[in-house]
Design a protein around this motif. Sequence first.
Motif, PDB file in Angstrom:
ATOM      1  N   VAL A   1      64.733  10.512  49.219  1.00 38.37           N
ATOM      2  CA  VAL A   1      65.236  11.715  49.882  1.00 38.37           C
ATOM      3  C   VAL A   1      64.302  12.124  51.019  1.00 38.37           C
TER       4      VAL A   1
ATOM      5  N   HIS B   1      65.246  12.069  55.178  1.00 42.36           N
ATOM      6  CA  HIS B   1      65.370  13.344  55.883  1.00 42.36           C
ATOM      7  C   HIS B   1      64.248  13.566  56.899  1.00 42.36           C
TER       8      HIS B   1
ATOM      9  N   ASP C   1      74.869   8.758  56.488  1.00 41.98           N
ATOM     10  CA  ASP C   1      74.165  10.036  56.616  1.00 41.98           C
ATOM     11  C   ASP C   1      75.039  11.163  56.072  1.00 41.98           C
ATOM     12  N   PRO C   2      74.551  12.410  56.070  1.00 43.14           N
ATOM     13  CA  PRO C   2      75.350  13.505  55.500  1.00 43.14           C
ATOM     14  C   PRO C   2      76.711  13.704  56.155  1.00 43.14           C
ATOM     15  N   LYS C   3      76.898  13.191  57.370  1.00 47.64           N
ATOM     16  CA  LYS C   3      78.200  13.292  58.023  1.00 47.64           C
ATOM     17  C   LYS C   3      79.013  12.014  57.837  1.00 47.64           C
TER      18      LYS C   3
ATOM     19  N   ARG D   1      81.130  13.029  46.936  1.00 47.16           N
ATOM     20  CA  ARG D   1      80.630  14.281  47.525  1.00 47.16           C
ATOM     21  C   ARG D   1      81.269  15.495  46.843  1.00 47.16           C
TER      22      ARG D   1
ATOM     23  N   GLN E   1      67.729  19.780  47.585  1.00 46.31           N
ATOM     24  CA  GLN E   1      68.617  19.212  48.603  1.00 46.31           C
ATOM     25  C   GLN E   1      70.022  19.757  48.372  1.00 46.31           C
ATOM     26  N   ALA E   2      70.581  20.358  49.394  1.00 46.72           N
ATOM     27  CA  ALA E   2      71.949  20.840  49.289  1.00 46.72           C
ATOM     28  C   ALA E   2      72.900  19.649  49.165  1.00 46.72           C
TER      29      ALA E   2
ATOM     30  N   GLU F   1      75.714  19.013  50.441  1.00 46.20           N
ATOM     31  CA  GLU F   1      76.299  18.544  51.702  1.00 46.20           C
ATOM     32  C   GLU F   1      75.294  17.792  52.579  1.00 46.20           C
ATOM     33  N   ASN F   2      73.990  17.846  52.224  1.00 42.65           N
ATOM     34  CA  ASN F   2      72.975  17.140  53.010  1.00 42.65           C
ATOM     35  C   ASN F   2      72.581  15.796  52.402  1.00 42.65           C
ATOM     36  N   ALA F   3      73.302  15.375  51.368  1.00 49.31           N
ATOM     37  CA  ALA F   3      72.941  14.128  50.684  1.00 49.31           C
ATOM     38  C   ALA F   3      73.369  12.916  51.508  1.00 49.31           C
ATOM     39  N   TYR F   4      72.492  11.918  51.552  1.00 50.77           N
ATOM     40  CA  TYR F   4      72.856  10.608  52.071  1.00 50.77           C
ATOM     41  C   TYR F   4      73.603   9.854  50.966  1.00 50.77           C
TER      42      TYR F   4
END
Length: 478
Positions: free
Chosen positions: A79, A83, A112-114, A147, A194-195, A197-200
């Motif tokens: 993580v 990041h 990535d998170p997106k 997710r 880690q939120a 939505e920010n997870a890889y």
Amino acid sequence: MPNRSYLPDPGRWMAVAVPSGLAILLIGALACLLLGMSVREANDLVIQRDRHLAASILQQAIRRIARDQESVTDWDEAVLHLHEAFDPDWIDDNIGLWMNMYFGHERIVVLDPKDRPIYASIGTSRTDPEVFADIAPIARPMVADVREALASGNWRSADPAIRSPGANDIVVVDGHPAMLSVKPIVPSTQKIRQAPENAYVHLAVHYLDGAFLKELQQTYQFEGARFSWRNQPQDDELSFALRNTAGHAIGYLIWRVHLPGEVLAGRMVPALLATLCAILVIVAVLVASLRKGARALRASEALARHRAFHDVLTELPNRALFNERLAAACRAGARDTSLLLLDLDRFKQVNDTLGHPAGDALIRVVGARLCRVAPDGATVARLGGDEFAILLPRARQDDAVRLCQAIIEAIEAPVLIDGTAAEVGVSIGVASMQEAGTPEAVIRRADRALYRAKRSGGGVSVADGEDGVPDLAHAIAA
């Protein structure tokens, strides 16, 4: 003229012969029917057993790829690295190419998170992340499910060893049937927040027509196991459909099967036809043959169970049995236990110059030498290829150091194979369980130590504890 009272009465003879003949024919017919039913039942049992076994092995493989991923995705350090700064070399060594080297995963992708691909590898090479486009139509719904489960926080796994949500399916990748597994990269402790939505996200692909087929053949004795896109087995073959989560068959596993009923019928039918007058004897032989077949089947099952947990070449515990014992030691909190991961140096040269039979002979000698120097109570296992592991219980730091010295001396002694002296070395990664953790964490620390030892030219490397202090008091130079 002879006295007619002494002549046989045709009516009386017929009254005895016809019922007796009919009785014999009826008994023979019943015996043939019984034999036919036994043949079908024996064949059906073998067919059901093999298909159930194939389904169980496939499910184990699917669960195993998820556990393999969690050894690197459920990790604080992963993580932080993703990041803080994108470092492809670190990803190669820890969650990319390393997955191919250690677990045999053919494809790795990191999103990535997106959900944009930032890293990809195929086999032993890093590649353009845009190759994700090949599997994106299949993978994106799975990524979305993961997710959603991660965001909800109320997901549950039937496997207590699984610590994060995931998704898997059987798909077609590059013309290969494959297992695709999706896992989020999440912290392993409460030290890092880690939120969701920010997870890889980590994707792993493992083909079902490569190493998986070899495992079916060598470990589970599925003779001639192969993959086919069509369900077209030969007369002496069975098939098992590989179905995706939607229930659609994407292909078939096919293997040869030896049906005991056919052998039984081939031996018994001629005897029944030739000896109807001795039907009771034949029935006794049939019963004896069935009992013999049952004993042989039980012996075969016992052998299969043994082979499921032992290496065929060395008879040492295999990876499955070793993982069970390591997990048991972790659950028991055996902090005085050390883990040694061993990898032979220059083994490929022996294979290339002397051939694979010589390499197999060398592996057997190495296994015997490791058993000879290992103390009582230690588990010596062959993980595959030229990789071995030793689980050392109730051992002080000095005990582990002395064992490493003994192993190096034992392995470096030349081995005479067909008149040629073969010499190999050994690299050892050592980690103790003084720092409590999961089996995956202990293996990861030992494997990283082994990687350092290999990179430095062989010898022993000792894993650092979580606070940076070496687990052992001493390390042995290469």
